[in-house]
Design an enzyme around this catalytic site. Structure first.
Site, short mmCIF file in Angstrom:
data_model
loop_
_atom_site.label_atom_id
_atom_site.label_comp_id
_atom_site.label_asym_id
_atom_site.label_seq_id
_atom_site.Cartn_x
_atom_site.Cartn_y
_atom_site.Cartn_z
N LYS A 255 0.67 -1.28 -0.10
CA LYS A 255 -0.13 0.21 0.10
C LYS A 255 0.92 1.29 0.04
CE LYS A 255 -2.89 2.32 3.29
NZ LYS A 255 -3.63 2.58 4.70
N ASP A 260 -2.43 10.56 3.60
CA ASP A 260 -3.87 10.21 3.91
C ASP A 260 -4.59 11.02 4.83
OD1 ASP A 260 -6.25 8.81 3.90
OD2 ASP A 260 -5.59 7.44 5.36
N LYS A 267 -10.20 12.47 8.49
CA LYS A 267 -9.56 12.31 9.51
C LYS A 267 -9.47 13.54 10.57
CE LYS A 267 -5.95 9.17 8.08
NZ LYS A 267 -6.58 7.76 8.53
N ASP A 278 1.74 6.46 5.60
CA ASP A 278 0.76 5.42 4.93
C ASP A 278 1.23 4.89 3.90
OD1 ASP A 278 -1.48 4.26 5.95
OD2 ASP A 278 -2.88 5.40 4.61
N ASP A 337 -11.76 6.97 3.99
CA ASP A 337 -10.83 6.60 4.75
C ASP A 337 -10.27 5.25 4.99
OD1 ASP A 337 -8.55 7.61 6.22
OD2 ASP A 337 -9.59 7.71 8.18
N GLU A 339 -9.19 3.62 2.38
CA GLU A 339 -8.71 3.61 1.01
C GLU A 339 -7.64 2.74 0.67
OE1 GLU A 339 -5.42 4.87 2.88
OE2 GLU A 339 -7.58 5.51 3.39
N ARG A 341 -7.37 -0.32 1.64
CA ARG A 341 -7.77 -1.84 0.94
C ARG A 341 -8.24 -1.64 -0.55
NH1 ARG A 341 -12.22 -2.04 5.65
NH2 ARG A 341 -10.19 -1.24 6.60
#
Length: 493
Positions: A255, A260, A267, A278, A337, A339, A341
């Site tokens: 990933k 993010d 968030k 991230d 959020d 995202e 996956r």
């Protein structure tokens, strides 16, 4: 700089690093690969009695003998309780970090085996790591130890294991550099440029970087959806290395959310300032790939990095949007959020086209992993227990804290969607088992006949607190050593 030496002579201004065991009778100086002179040993042993030093694991005390002696604790050691390599690795790192700003140190630790030499080398390299790229005025103490000399009995016997340890440590440090780079300088394009500059195509190596137009054309709908709110468009990186005579193919999927914000599902500010990390999963697979290639292991390996910046804007994807992933499955995006996956769904789909024997994805996927396992342990989930256990075994052998978890059947039903094939989160918010729910989502994008392992490194990927072991503040590079060790076990000898 780190090197091996078979000379116990200490140069001017060089600090001597020695190890002590913790015993009922007080700290006991342990012999190094080449024993120190009896007078030096006696002087150190007498001086330590004047301190409160006990010899417990990673405890430090500095003796003002000659140019300095740094004593590091190695815990309880005996014939029935031998020295653990992780203890030695961490002690070496703690010592190296404590010597920041020093010009040179001789590590006279118990390195009577090549395995111990490997542990000390990795520990010293990672403990001495600093990140000062954006400092305009660097204080001496932030520069790190300049020269580390590791005392061994036989240079020739230890040469190959030393080189291996340096390659692995260098890849871990590269991950740290990538993670620690601020998002103003690290976004999908610059990450892809880093790969392009670092890896040159040849007969064994394939380098493929897809930009926005190619992503749309080839059907990376989830990756496009996550990145469409940013002025920095997404990228997809694929590396493939074919080793002569190899018959096992390992695929590594990462990933790569370079920052993010959560997107429209924004968030809270307190949860956002570390989100440059991230992309740690993508950095990890790229650098594990590099180490495997440089070690010339008899294994075919490929790495896939799905890179995007998750931002809120007028063009960002909205909660309840539907995206079509690589391979055709549709996803209802109920929470922007969640995202990671989504981009992994595309990457997993692409990885399967190359028909690997084992797929491992690694990601800072869920905050729920930290709730379940604390801030220093990663979670391991899989569609086949044997594959999960293989990863867990490598994690234990390298000293990386990971723990095997299940993917209960009921976690998949939470993701049922009335609009698309699957939702990226449950329609009714429920924090229970979030780490396993994330894994259940990813499992939907992997053929059940292909062994697949998911590693959630959200807890240990970024250290926000005080230094511990070989990890300072910031990116840790967790996962590289586990993946490389696993590749070594799977490789054809």
């Amino acid at each position: 700089m780190t090197r091996l030496t078979d000379s116990k002579n200490i140069s001017a201004n060089e600090v001597l690093v020695v190890g002590f065991a913790q015993t009922d009778n007080g700290p006991e100086l342990l012999d190094s690969a080449i024993a120190l002179e009896p007078t030096s040993k006696s002087e150190i042993s007498e001086a330590i009695k004047l301190t409160n030093f006990s010899g417990k694991k990673s405890e430090l005390t500095f003796l003002t003998i000659k140019s300095g002696v740094l004593c590091v604790g190695l815990g309880k050691v005996s014939k029935t309780q031998p020295l653990e390599m992780e203890t030695l690795r961490r002690a070496s790192a703690v010592a190296a970090r404590a010597l920041a700003g020093k010009s040179s140190a001789l590590f006279a630790l118990p390195t009577s085996t090549t395995v111990a030499t490997h542990a000390v080398t990795v520990g010293v390299e990672l403990g001495a790591y600093t990140f000062t790229q954006f400092k305009t005025k660097t204080e001496k103490i932030s520069e790190g130890l300049k020269q580390a000399n590791i005392l061994v009995k036989d240079l020739f016997v230890n040469k190959s294991v030393f080189q291996e340890a340096q390659i692995i440590a260098e890849s871990v440090k590269n991950v740290r550099n990538l993670v620690n780079t601020p998002p103003s300088h690290m976004y999908p394009e610059t990450f892809a440029d880093y790969v392009k500059k670092s890896f040159k195509r040849n007969a064994k190596l394939t380098v493929e970087i897809l930009e926005e137009k190619a992503l749309k054309k080839q059907g990376y709908g989830a990756l496009i959806g996550v990145g469409q709110g940013s002025v920095n468009p997404p990228r997809f990186v694929r590396l493939a290395y074919k080793s002569r005579g190899a018959d096992f193919h390992l695929a590594l999927v990462g990933k790569g959310i370079t920052f993010d914000t959560g997107g429209i599902s924004l968030k809270p500010p307190s949860s956002m300032h570390t989100m440059k990390c991230d992309m740690a999963g993508a950095a990890t697979v790229i650098e594990a790939f590099r180490a495997i290639m440089q070690l010339d292991l008899k294994i075919n390996v490929s790495a896939y990095a799905a890179l995007a910046e998750n931002m809120p804007s007028a063009t960002a994807q909205r909660p309840s949007d539907v995206v079509t992933t690589f391979g055709g499955k549709t996803v209802e995006v109920l929470n922007t959020d969640a995202e990671g996956r989504l981009v992994l769904a595309d990457a997993l789909g692409r990885a399967q086209k190359d028909k690997p024997d084992l797929i491992i994805d690694i990601a800072t996927l869920t905050g729920a992993a930290t709730v379940a396992l604390g801030s220093r342990t990663a979670g391991i989930m899989a569609n086949k227990e044997e594959a999960r256990d293989q990863v867990f075994a490598s994690a234990k052998e390298t000293g990386e804290a990971m723990w095997p978890m299940q993917i209960p059947e009921e976690t998949r039903t939470i993701l049922d969607s009335k609009t698309a094939d699957i939702a990226n989160v449950g329609f009714t918010p429920n924090p229970a088992g979030g780490m396993m729910v994330g894994a259940a989502f990813l499992q939907e994008f992997v053929d059940e006949n292909i062994a697949w392992v998911h590693i959630d490194i959200a807890p240990p990927a970024f250290n926000e607190g005080a230094p511990y072991g070989y990890n300072g503040f910031g990116g840790t590079g967790v996962g590289v050593r586990t993946l490389v060790h696993l590749a070594q076990k799977l490789a054809k000898n």
